[in-house]
Design a protein around this motif. Structure first.
Motif, mmCIF file in Angstrom:
data_model
loop_
_atom_site.group_PDB
_atom_site.id
_atom_site.type_symbol
_atom_site.label_atom_id
_atom_site.label_comp_id
_atom_site.label_asym_id
_atom_site.label_seq_id
_atom_site.Cartn_x
_atom_site.Cartn_y
_atom_site.Cartn_z
ATOM 1 N N PRO A 156 -21.322 -116.376 31.975
ATOM 2 C CA PRO A 156 -22.396 -115.783 31.161
ATOM 3 C C PRO A 156 -22.509 -116.489 29.818
ATOM 4 C CG PRO A 156 -20.450 -114.397 31.102
ATOM 5 C CD PRO A 156 -20.176 -115.467 32.126
ATOM 6 N N PRO A 157 -23.688 -116.493 29.233
ATOM 7 C CA PRO A 157 -23.863 -117.156 27.930
ATOM 8 C C PRO A 157 -23.102 -116.418 26.837
ATOM 9 C CG PRO A 157 -25.807 -115.880 28.484
ATOM 10 C CD PRO A 157 -24.932 -115.860 29.709
ATOM 11 N N SER A 158 -22.726 -117.154 25.817
ATOM 12 C CA SER A 158 -22.061 -116.550 24.656
ATOM 13 C C SER A 158 -23.068 -115.999 23.655
ATOM 14 C CB SER A 158 -21.190 -117.586 23.943
ATOM 15 O OG SER A 158 -20.116 -117.989 24.750
ATOM 16 N N LEU A 159 -24.291 -116.553 23.673
ATOM 17 C CA LEU A 159 -25.299 -116.195 22.685
ATOM 18 C C LEU A 159 -26.611 -115.827 23.359
ATOM 19 C CD1 LEU A 159 -24.764 -119.220 20.235
ATOM 20 C CD2 LEU A 159 -23.621 -116.989 20.153
ATOM 21 N N LEU A 160 -27.275 -114.822 22.813
ATOM 22 C CA LEU A 160 -28.622 -114.443 23.250
ATOM 23 C C LEU A 160 -29.523 -114.356 22.030
ATOM 24 C CD1 LEU A 160 -28.074 -111.491 25.783
ATOM 25 C CD2 LEU A 160 -28.729 -113.841 26.329
ATOM 26 N N PHE A 161 -30.776 -114.794 22.203
ATOM 27 C CA PHE A 161 -31.768 -114.672 21.140
ATOM 28 C C PHE A 161 -33.075 -114.236 21.782
ATOM 29 C CE2 PHE A 161 -35.230 -116.142 18.478
ATOM 30 C CZ PHE A 161 -34.801 -115.841 17.189
ATOM 31 N N VAL A 162 -33.616 -113.109 21.329
ATOM 32 C CA VAL A 162 -34.862 -112.570 21.887
ATOM 33 C C VAL A 162 -35.859 -112.369 20.757
ATOM 34 C CG1 VAL A 162 -35.946 -110.716 23.205
ATOM 35 C CG2 VAL A 162 -33.598 -111.398 23.741
ATOM 36 N N GLU A 163 -37.075 -112.865 20.949
ATOM 37 C CA GLU A 163 -38.161 -112.726 19.975
ATOM 38 C C GLU A 163 -39.315 -111.994 20.621
ATOM 39 O OE1 GLU A 163 -42.094 -114.196 18.251
ATOM 40 O OE2 GLU A 163 -41.269 -114.386 20.269
ATOM 41 N N ASN A 164 -39.908 -111.026 19.901
ATOM 42 C CA ASN A 164 -41.056 -110.316 20.448
ATOM 43 C C ASN A 164 -41.764 -109.541 19.343
ATOM 44 O OD1 ASN A 164 -42.670 -108.606 22.555
ATOM 45 N ND2 ASN A 164 -41.471 -110.063 23.759
ATOM 46 N N VAL A 165 -42.764 -108.765 19.734
ATOM 47 C CA VAL A 165 -43.538 -107.983 18.772
ATOM 48 C C VAL A 165 -42.720 -106.807 18.258
ATOM 49 C CG1 VAL A 165 -45.769 -108.584 19.769
ATOM 50 C CG2 VAL A 165 -44.535 -106.592 20.631
ATOM 51 N N VAL A 166 -43.082 -106.306 17.085
ATOM 52 C CA VAL A 166 -42.497 -105.074 16.591
ATOM 53 C C VAL A 166 -42.882 -103.965 17.571
ATOM 54 C CG1 VAL A 166 -42.490 -103.395 14.714
ATOM 55 C CG2 VAL A 166 -42.590 -105.848 14.205
ATOM 56 N N GLY A 167 -41.932 -103.205 17.996
ATOM 57 C CA GLY A 167 -42.118 -102.215 19.050
ATOM 58 C C GLY A 167 -41.250 -102.538 20.246
ATOM 59 N N PHE A 168 -40.900 -103.820 20.378
ATOM 60 C CA PHE A 168 -40.040 -104.247 21.475
ATOM 61 C C PHE A 168 -38.651 -103.631 21.357
ATOM 62 C CE2 PHE A 168 -37.252 -107.246 23.735
ATOM 63 C CZ PHE A 168 -37.980 -107.473 24.896
ATOM 64 N N GLU A 169 -38.261 -103.272 20.132
ATOM 65 C CA GLU A 169 -36.914 -102.739 19.920
ATOM 66 C C GLU A 169 -36.703 -101.403 20.618
ATOM 67 O OE1 GLU A 169 -39.401 -101.484 16.319
ATOM 68 O OE2 GLU A 169 -39.180 -103.227 17.619
ATOM 69 N N VAL A 170 -37.805 -100.730 21.028
ATOM 70 C CA VAL A 170 -37.646 -99.428 21.679
ATOM 71 C C VAL A 170 -36.957 -99.553 23.025
ATOM 72 C CG1 VAL A 170 -39.656 -98.459 20.517
ATOM 73 C CG2 VAL A 170 -39.943 -99.540 22.762
ATOM 74 N N CYS A 171 -37.008 -100.741 23.643
ATOM 75 C CA CYS A 171 -36.324 -100.905 24.928
ATOM 76 C C CYS A 171 -34.830 -101.092 24.726
ATOM 77 C CB CYS A 171 -36.899 -102.085 25.707
ATOM 78 S SG CYS A 171 -36.486 -103.703 25.044
#
Length: 371
Positions: A122-137
């Motif tokens: 598995p990867p050691s690092l993750l980076f996710v970019e999205n719209v404000v509101g995505f944090e609800v998931c």
């Protein structure tokens, strides 16, 4: 190949990166700008035109198959240390149906995360970019797979760019590794301070007082710093000659960028109009140039001495050119579109891209070894 955790811990080998939803390369340019020693071992993008642009600039064509068909063995085969993801934002936008993870467009993103517990590497690092509101998931799988997270909501305005585009970012590190500033672990941060070891009070643009908002905007560069045409003029032919030198010969005239008076008359009250000395413009969407309402700011090119007396129809409104939108997104000067990509396609691809000025310091922070 060394174990991913060992590589992240400071080995001499470059970080092996998988770039999902690669678009026109904004994430890869951010990685370069961050100065991270990394190798993009594969990029994934289903949009054929976006892949044309990516290949034109990087000499590599992203994998164009359906990433939902990838298996754990497929992903293990890349031996990636880091996954960078900018999944489709439509399921989470305020204007959309807001079905979140129930939207079919989110399935590929969920499929990738669901494979992680089954990976041998598995990867050691993750980076996710999205719209404000995505944090609800909440990206709950990061906790199930032994990751520690820091989440951000940041806008280019906080980095001196006159562009109002708040976005959500999730940074995750697989234990035992953590962030340089561990105090912010498992928190939603709304200031870039932690990236620079400034432990200031977190804030979001909408929560600023009038005085603080004024200070923030004053710290931004003026819009004219990002324009192809530095000197406003009502002489369209003269401007066109200047523009043709730096726009890949897309147009024969600047005329096509001027907003027809019929649209000004109909939609003028809904237009966001800015000037070369403005310190803020609105977010450019993929529908910019096709529609004028709610898709991005329009530039008034009237002579400064006539500005106050001119009516809206006399402001000589024009769209920002694709190169100017790319500049505001902080794409480098050597970024180019292939000649066959149409004007509307360029705007659509840019509207789906990201702010390199924001993502680069986040990636630099993510890839930094813990102290």
């Amino acid at each position: 190949m060394a174990d991913a955790a060992e590589s992240h811990g400071g080995g001499n080998e470059p970080q092996r990166v998988l770039e999902f939803y690669s678009g026109i390369g904004g994430m890869r340019y951010s990685l370069i700008r961050a100065g991270v020693k990394a190798q993009v071992v594969e990029a994934f993008e289903i949009n054929d035109r976006a892949n044309d642009v990516y290949e034109h600039n990087f000499g590599h064509r992203p994998y164009q198959g359906n990433i939902q068909c990838l298996t754990a063995a497929d992903l293990d085969g890349y031996g990636a240390d880091a996954w960078l993801l900018s999944p489709p934002c439509q399921p989470y936008t305020r204007q959309g149906l807001q079905k979140d993870t129930g939207d079919a467009r989110a399935f590929s993103f969920l499929q990738i995360l669901e494979l992680m517990p089954f990976l041998l590497k598995p990867p050691s690092l993750l980076f996710v970019e999205n719209v404000v509101g995505f944090e609800v998931c909440q990206l709950g799988l990061t906790h199930k797979t032994n990751f520690v997270t820091q989440e951000f909501i940041l806008s280019p305005l906080q980095f001196g760019i006159p562009y109002s585009r708040p976005r959500y970012f999730c940074l995750a590190k697989r234990k035992p590794y953590s962030f340089v500033n561990e105090i912010w672990n498992r928190q939603l941060i709304q200031s870039p301070g932690p990236l620079y070891e400034h432990f200031d009070t977190a804030f979001i643009e909408d929560d600023l007082s009038q005085e603080d908002r004024h200070k923030l905007l004053q710290s931004c560069q003026p819009i004219e710093s990002f324009l192809e045409l530095k000197n406003p003029s009502n002489n369209i032919e003269a401007e066109s000659a200047t523009l043709g030198k730096g726009d890949d010969n897309v147009c024969d005239s600047l005329q096509q960028y001027y907003v027809p008076l019929s649209l000004v008359e109909r939609w003028g009250s809904a237009m966001d109009v800015v000037y070369p000395d403005s310190k803020r413009c609105c977010c450019f969407t993929k529908s910019y140039y096709r529609y004028v309402k709610g898709t991005g700011s329009l530039l008034a090119t009237v002579q400064p001495e006539k500005r106050d007396k001119a009516s809206l129809k006399e402001q000589c409104l024009r769209y920002f050119t694709p190169r100017e939108v790319a500049n505001i997104h902080s794409f480098p000067e050597d970024f180019k579109f292939p000649d066959h990509i149409s004007l509307k396609q360029r705007y659509a691809l840019l509207g789906n891209s990201l702010s390199i000025a924001v993502v680069a310091p986040l990636l630099q922070y993510l890839f930094a070894n813990p102290q």
